[in-house]
Design a protein around this motif. Structure first.
Motif, PDB file in Angstrom:
ATOM      1  N   VAL A 410      37.490  33.435  23.096  1.00  0.00           N
ATOM      2  CA  VAL A 410      37.403  33.135  21.974  1.00  0.00           C
ATOM      3  C   VAL A 410      37.765  31.948  21.362  1.00  0.00           C
ATOM      4  O   VAL A 410      36.610  31.704  20.874  1.00  0.00           O
ATOM      5  CB  VAL A 410      38.865  33.161  20.760  1.00  0.00           C
ATOM      6  N   SER A 411      37.691  30.887  23.238  1.00  0.00           N
ATOM      7  CA  SER A 411      37.147  29.728  22.698  1.00  0.00           C
ATOM      8  C   SER A 411      36.330  29.457  22.698  1.00  0.00           C
ATOM      9  O   SER A 411      35.370  28.558  22.255  1.00  0.00           O
ATOM     10  CB  SER A 411      37.978  28.871  24.066  1.00  0.00           C
ATOM     11  N   ASP A 412      35.014  30.297  23.883  1.00  0.00           N
ATOM     12  CA  ASP A 412      33.576  30.574  24.025  1.00  0.00           C
ATOM     13  C   ASP A 412      32.606  30.630  22.708  1.00  0.00           C
ATOM     14  O   ASP A 412      31.747  30.088  21.810  1.00  0.00           O
ATOM     15  CB  ASP A 412      33.135  31.215  25.147  1.00  0.00           C
ATOM     16  N   ALA A 413      33.441  31.519  22.377  1.00  0.00           N
ATOM     17  CA  ALA A 413      32.810  32.465  21.142  1.00  0.00           C
ATOM     18  C   ALA A 413      32.732  30.937  19.586  1.00  0.00           C
ATOM     19  O   ALA A 413      31.973  30.545  18.816  1.00  0.00           O
ATOM     20  CB  ALA A 413      32.753  33.581  21.146  1.00  0.00           C
ATOM     21  N   TRP A 414      34.436  30.892  19.428  1.00  0.00           N
ATOM     22  CA  TRP A 414      34.516  29.644  18.728  1.00  0.00           C
ATOM     23  C   TRP A 414      33.980  27.888  18.646  1.00  0.00           C
ATOM     24  O   TRP A 414      33.219  27.928  17.613  1.00  0.00           O
ATOM     25  CB  TRP A 414      35.852  29.241  18.334  1.00  0.00           C
ATOM     26  N   ALA A 415      33.438  27.917  19.545  1.00  0.00           N
ATOM     27  CA  ALA A 415      33.006  26.954  20.364  1.00  0.00           C
ATOM     28  C   ALA A 415      31.585  27.003  19.637  1.00  0.00           C
ATOM     29  O   ALA A 415      30.914  25.862  19.090  1.00  0.00           O
ATOM     30  CB  ALA A 415      33.311  26.419  21.640  1.00  0.00           C
ATOM     31  N   GLY A 416      30.969  27.995  20.419  1.00  0.00           N
ATOM     32  CA  GLY A 416      29.408  28.332  20.022  1.00  0.00           C
ATOM     33  C   GLY A 416      29.456  28.470  18.387  1.00  0.00           C
ATOM     34  O   GLY A 416      28.199  28.084  17.297  1.00  0.00           O
ATOM     35  N   LEU A 417      29.584  29.234  17.682  1.00  0.00           N
ATOM     36  CA  LEU A 417      29.981  28.969  16.654  1.00  0.00           C
ATOM     37  C   LEU A 417      29.881  28.132  15.530  1.00  0.00           C
ATOM     38  O   LEU A 417      29.606  27.587  14.322  1.00  0.00           O
ATOM     39  CB  LEU A 417      30.104  30.379  16.012  1.00  0.00           C
ATOM     40  N   GLY A 418      31.023  27.531  15.934  1.00  0.00           N
ATOM     41  CA  GLY A 418      31.108  26.448  15.106  1.00  0.00           C
ATOM     42  C   GLY A 418      30.629  24.825  15.288  1.00  0.00           C
ATOM     43  O   GLY A 418      30.139  24.070  14.021  1.00  0.00           O
ATOM     44  N   SER A 419      30.005  25.628  16.544  1.00  0.00           N
ATOM     45  CA  SER A 419      28.351  23.673  16.307  1.00  0.00           C
ATOM     46  C   SER A 419      27.630  24.150  15.825  1.00  0.00           C
ATOM     47  O   SER A 419      26.991  23.025  15.311  1.00  0.00           O
ATOM     48  CB  SER A 419      28.499  23.633  17.754  1.00  0.00           C
ATOM     49  N   LEU A 478      34.351  19.986  20.538  1.00  0.00           N
ATOM     50  CA  LEU A 478      34.171  18.865  19.497  1.00  0.00           C
ATOM     51  C   LEU A 478      32.834  18.225  20.132  1.00  0.00           C
ATOM     52  O   LEU A 478      32.216  17.528  19.301  1.00  0.00           O
ATOM     53  CB  LEU A 478      35.298  18.164  20.396  1.00  0.00           C
ATOM     54  N   VAL A 479      32.040  18.295  21.491  1.00  0.00           N
ATOM     55  CA  VAL A 479      31.281  17.646  21.524  1.00  0.00           C
ATOM     56  C   VAL A 479      29.838  18.375  20.878  1.00  0.00           C
ATOM     57  O   VAL A 479      28.595  17.432  20.362  1.00  0.00           O
ATOM     58  CB  VAL A 479      30.668  17.345  23.095  1.00  0.00           C
ATOM     59  N   GLY A 480      29.406  19.842  21.104  1.00  0.00           N
ATOM     60  CA  GLY A 480      28.703  20.035  20.254  1.00  0.00           C
ATOM     61  C   GLY A 480      28.505  19.722  18.569  1.00  0.00           C
ATOM     62  O   GLY A 480      27.509  19.661  18.214  1.00  0.00           O
ATOM     63  N   PHE A 481      29.771  19.884  18.132  1.00  0.00           N
ATOM     64  CA  PHE A 481      29.713  19.350  16.568  1.00  0.00           C
ATOM     65  C   PHE A 481      28.502  18.043  16.490  1.00  0.00           C
ATOM     66  O   PHE A 481      28.127  17.878  15.444  1.00  0.00           O
ATOM     67  CB  PHE A 481      31.601  19.237  16.337  1.00  0.00           C
ATOM     68  N   ILE A 482      29.916  17.463  16.905  1.00  0.00           N
ATOM     69  CA  ILE A 482      29.219  15.639  17.557  1.00  0.00           C
ATOM     70  C   ILE A 482      27.841  16.133  17.199  1.00  0.00           C
ATOM     71  O   ILE A 482      26.909  15.142  16.617  1.00  0.00           O
ATOM     72  CB  ILE A 482      29.999  14.787  18.504  1.00  0.00           C
ATOM     73  N   VAL A 483      27.091  16.671  17.922  1.00  0.00           N
ATOM     74  CA  VAL A 483      25.227  16.522  18.407  1.00  0.00           C
ATOM     75  C   VAL A 483      24.779  17.326  17.605  1.00  0.00           C
ATOM     76  O   VAL A 483      23.795  16.191  17.526  1.00  0.00           O
ATOM     77  CB  VAL A 483      25.811  17.530  20.040  1.00  0.00           C
ATOM     78  N   SER A 484      25.008  17.915  16.991  1.00  0.00           N
ATOM     79  CA  SER A 484      24.528  19.013  15.713  1.00  0.00           C
ATOM     80  C   SER A 484      24.398  17.996  14.901  1.00  0.00           C
ATOM     81  O   SER A 484      23.728  18.152  14.616  1.00  0.00           O
ATOM     82  CB  SER A 484      25.314  20.227  15.686  1.00  0.00           C
ATOM     83  N   LEU A 485      25.888  16.793  14.461  1.00  0.00           N
ATOM     84  CA  LEU A 485      26.053  16.855  13.851  1.00  0.00           C
ATOM     85  C   LEU A 485      24.647  14.855  13.142  1.00  0.00           C
ATOM     86  O   LEU A 485      23.959  14.838  12.503  1.00  0.00           O
ATOM     87  CB  LEU A 485      27.711  15.570  13.148  1.00  0.00           C
ATOM     88  N   VAL A 486      24.722  14.588  14.622  1.00  0.00           N
ATOM     89  CA  VAL A 486      23.651  13.611  14.914  1.00  0.00           C
ATOM     90  C   VAL A 486      22.175  13.892  15.047  1.00  0.00           C
ATOM     91  O   VAL A 486      21.534  12.997  13.751  1.00  0.00           O
ATOM     92  CB  VAL A 486      23.881  12.781  16.286  1.00  0.00           C
ATOM     93  N   PHE A 487      21.846  15.092  15.825  1.00  0.00           N
ATOM     94  CA  PHE A 487      20.058  15.220  15.566  1.00  0.00           C
ATOM     95  C   PHE A 487      20.345  15.862  14.177  1.00  0.00           C
ATOM     96  O   PHE A 487      18.940  15.852  13.310  1.00  0.00           O
ATOM     97  CB  PHE A 487      20.105  16.453  15.879  1.00  0.00           C
ATOM     98  N   ILE A 488      20.812  16.923  13.198  1.00  0.00           N
ATOM     99  CA  ILE A 488      20.782  16.617  10.974  1.00  0.00           C
ATOM    100  C   ILE A 488      20.407  15.131  10.810  1.00  0.00           C
ATOM    101  O   ILE A 488      19.484  15.459   9.986  1.00  0.00           O
ATOM    102  CB  ILE A 488      22.106  17.410  11.101  1.00  0.00           C
ATOM    103  N   VAL A 489      21.354  14.255  11.121  1.00  0.00           N
ATOM    104  CA  VAL A 489      21.075  13.259  10.145  1.00  0.00           C
ATOM    105  C   VAL A 489      19.765  12.447  10.583  1.00  0.00           C
ATOM    106  O   VAL A 489      19.058  11.691   9.848  1.00  0.00           O
ATOM    107  CB  VAL A 489      21.862  12.643  10.424  1.00  0.00           C
ATOM    108  N   VAL A 490      19.446  12.131  12.267  1.00  0.00           N
ATOM    109  CA  VAL A 490      18.686  11.575  13.204  1.00  0.00           C
ATOM    110  C   VAL A 490      17.227  12.131  12.300  1.00  0.00           C
ATOM    111  O   VAL A 490      16.351  11.724  12.318  1.00  0.00           O
ATOM    112  CB  VAL A 490      18.560  11.122  14.818  1.00  0.00           C
ATOM    113  N   VAL A 491      16.768  13.641  12.623  1.00  0.00           N
ATOM    114  CA  VAL A 491      16.333  14.087  12.554  1.00  0.00           C
ATOM    115  C   VAL A 491      15.761  14.194  10.661  1.00  0.00           C
ATOM    116  O   VAL A 491      14.539  14.272  10.832  1.00  0.00           O
ATOM    117  CB  VAL A 491      15.507  15.549  12.631  1.00  0.00           C
TER     118      VAL A 491
END
Length: 516
Positions: A410-419, A478-491
């Protein structure tokens, strides 16, 4: 004794299949199959969303972790509660309006594609890949829960139990589609609530409050009982900020779960959605608190039995509590069987939703949206049902190992979809400047970050090559969410603004004008 339990399970599963058969008659189009005609009531929406969210994790994974590692695991529950509240408050209403305004989208990938006028189907393709990959893992966790449940209460082999549970889920998902899934989830959500309420109360009555701490002390804890019961202590030391942040980060996943978000899209109207919000938040608060309580009480009540960490046996704590409460008395095993159906309900309510979302991503988004735009409804439904079958088979293969950890899957799947989806959904609803390039970059980077963080061994810890997740102790979401957010804003800022049409649509939704 097991005959009565099996009878309870058979009656329950026949009832679920009956719902699937009845609701199948109401499916006149793919819109009905995937979204129930946008006609869900408030109570069904609320309990369907939360039951499909919690899965066997709530009655097996979470209580098991509290049982094995202590009350510090409750930070996960706190994060999920906060995430649930924010999801209903800031995402639900606006997402429903936006999906209607953006071409009456039936799925999350279709919404994102329509929102950013993605003529090249980039977002649909990324979405479908992310959904299939991580929902296969998520479905595997549900099937593993079912296998452990049946294997624990009957003489059935784990692999046979795995297949039996999967077949039942497949049949009524095939037949009824979204409406069947939501209707059964409503029933299953009520059963889960009854279970988490009844078992702790009965255990306290039977055990007595004065025996809880002494039994905990004698149960082989690695730390003092006071530290075990303290959410700010971990392994006998103050819990680290990283651990708290990683567990709270579970709440970030909610705004990126397609099987939950689709319920917001399907509710009948805004009034029903307001009702759903209250029901869902109360249900989650009660359920998560009592799931943690079950872990603690289980350790005290089951003593001198101590569930091993080997093969994640501690995840059977709720099952063993019910067996001890009801199945030592030959007049009560049927009642115990009904309570155990609460676990089956949790498993089925999530697995069916995941299978349906996976099928919609492949059939409606990929096949119709990208490859064969002139597909008819009957052809879409055929592809959807074929996808359900294929995803289920792959999930069964992943869950085939009886030592599979429900919590880890569950942890792996939740992280992937959430990020992948969380930042994209949030920003698409609330940031006007976000564009197609930003959305694509954010979704791809979020999903890839989780895969790298959880699966790529690139660090050394005590002479052993480990993943970044193991080395740092930071949850990949936590890492994936932050990375995704940064990419959305910067790009988004580095590329041209969206068209005036898209900007105006954003303003229309913001102002509640969805019929423009």
């Amino acid at each position: 004794m097991s005959t009565w339990v099996i009878l309870a399970f058979v009656i329950y599963m026949i009832f679920m299949l009956g719902i699937g058969i009845i609701t199948a008659r109401k499916n006149k189009s793919s819109d009905d199959y995937f979204l129930g005609g946008r006609n869900l009531g408030g109570w069904v929406t609320a309990l369907s969303a939360q039951a499909s969210d919690m899965s066997g994790w709530m009655l097996m994974g979470l209580p098991g972790c509290v049982y094995a590692f202590g009350a510090n695991q409750a930070w996960i529950a706190i994060g999920l509660l906060i995430g649930t509240i924010l999801n209903w408050v800031i995402v639900a209403g606006r997402l429903r309006r936006y999906t209607i305004r953006a071409g009456n989208a039936m799925t999350i990938p279709e919404y994102l594609s329509n929102r950013f006028r993605d003529k090249h189907n980039i977002l649909i393709t990324i979405s479908a890949i992310v959904i299939v990959i991580f929902f296969v893992v998520y479905s595997a966790s549900a099937f593993a829960s079912g296998g452990k449940l049946f294997a624990s209460i009957t003489k059935m082999d784990y692999h046979q139990a795995l297949i039996v549970g999967a077949v039942v889920i497949l049949i009524y998902t095939f037949l009824g589609g979204f409406l069947a899934v939501c209707t059964t989830d409503f029933v299953q959500g009520m059963m889960m609530l009854v279970g988490v309420l009844a078992v702790p109360i009965l255990v306290v009555i039977v055990l007595g409050t004065g025996n809880i701490v002494p039994n905990l002390v004698n149960s082989g804890l690695n730390v003092d009982a006071k530290d075990y019961l303290n959410i700010f202590m971990q392994d006998g030391k103050p819990i680290s900020g990283i651990s708290i942040a990683s567990q709270l980060a579970w709440g970030l996943g909610y705004c990126g779960m397609p099987h939950i978000l689709v319920r917001f899209m399907a509710v009948r109207d805004e009034k029903e959605l307001a009702k759903s919000k209250k029901v869902a938040i109360v249900w989650v608060l009660i359920s998560l608190v009592l799931a943690c309580v079950i872990g603690v009480l289980g350790r005290a009540y089951l003593y001198p039995m101590v569930l091993s960490n080997e093969g994640a046996q501690y995840e059977n704590v709720y099952i063993e509590m019910i067996k001890k409460l009801f199945m030592t008395d030959y007049t009560l095993p049927f009642i115990g069987g009904l309570l155990l159906c609460g676990i089956l309900a949790a498993i089925m309510s999530t697995a069916d939703s995941q299978l349906l979302v996976s099928s919609s991503a492949v059939a409606n988004d990929l096949f119709k949206g990208v490859f064969f735009k002139k597909l008819k409804d009957k052809q879409i439904l055929f592809i959807a049902r074929a996808t359900v079958f294929v995803v289920a088979i792959i999930a069964i293969v992943i869950a085939w190992n009886p030592n599979s950890s429900i919590m880890n899957l569950v942890s792996d799947a939740w992280a992937g979809l959430g990020s992948a989806f969380g930042p994209a959904i949030l920003m698409s609803l609330y940031w006007k400047r976000m564009n197609l390039a930003g959305a694509a970059a954010g979704m791809a980077s979020g999903g890839l970050t989780v895969i790298i963080w959880d699966y790529i061994k690139c660090c050394t810890l005590d002479g052993v090559h480990v993943t970044p997740a193991t080395y740092t102790g930071v949850y990949s979401l936590l890492v994936g969410f932050i990375v995704s957010l940064v990419f959305i804003v910067v790009v988004s800022l580095a590329t041209p603004k969206a068209s005036d049409e898209i900007m105006q649509e954003f303003e229309d939704v913001k102002n509640g004008n969805i019929n423009a």
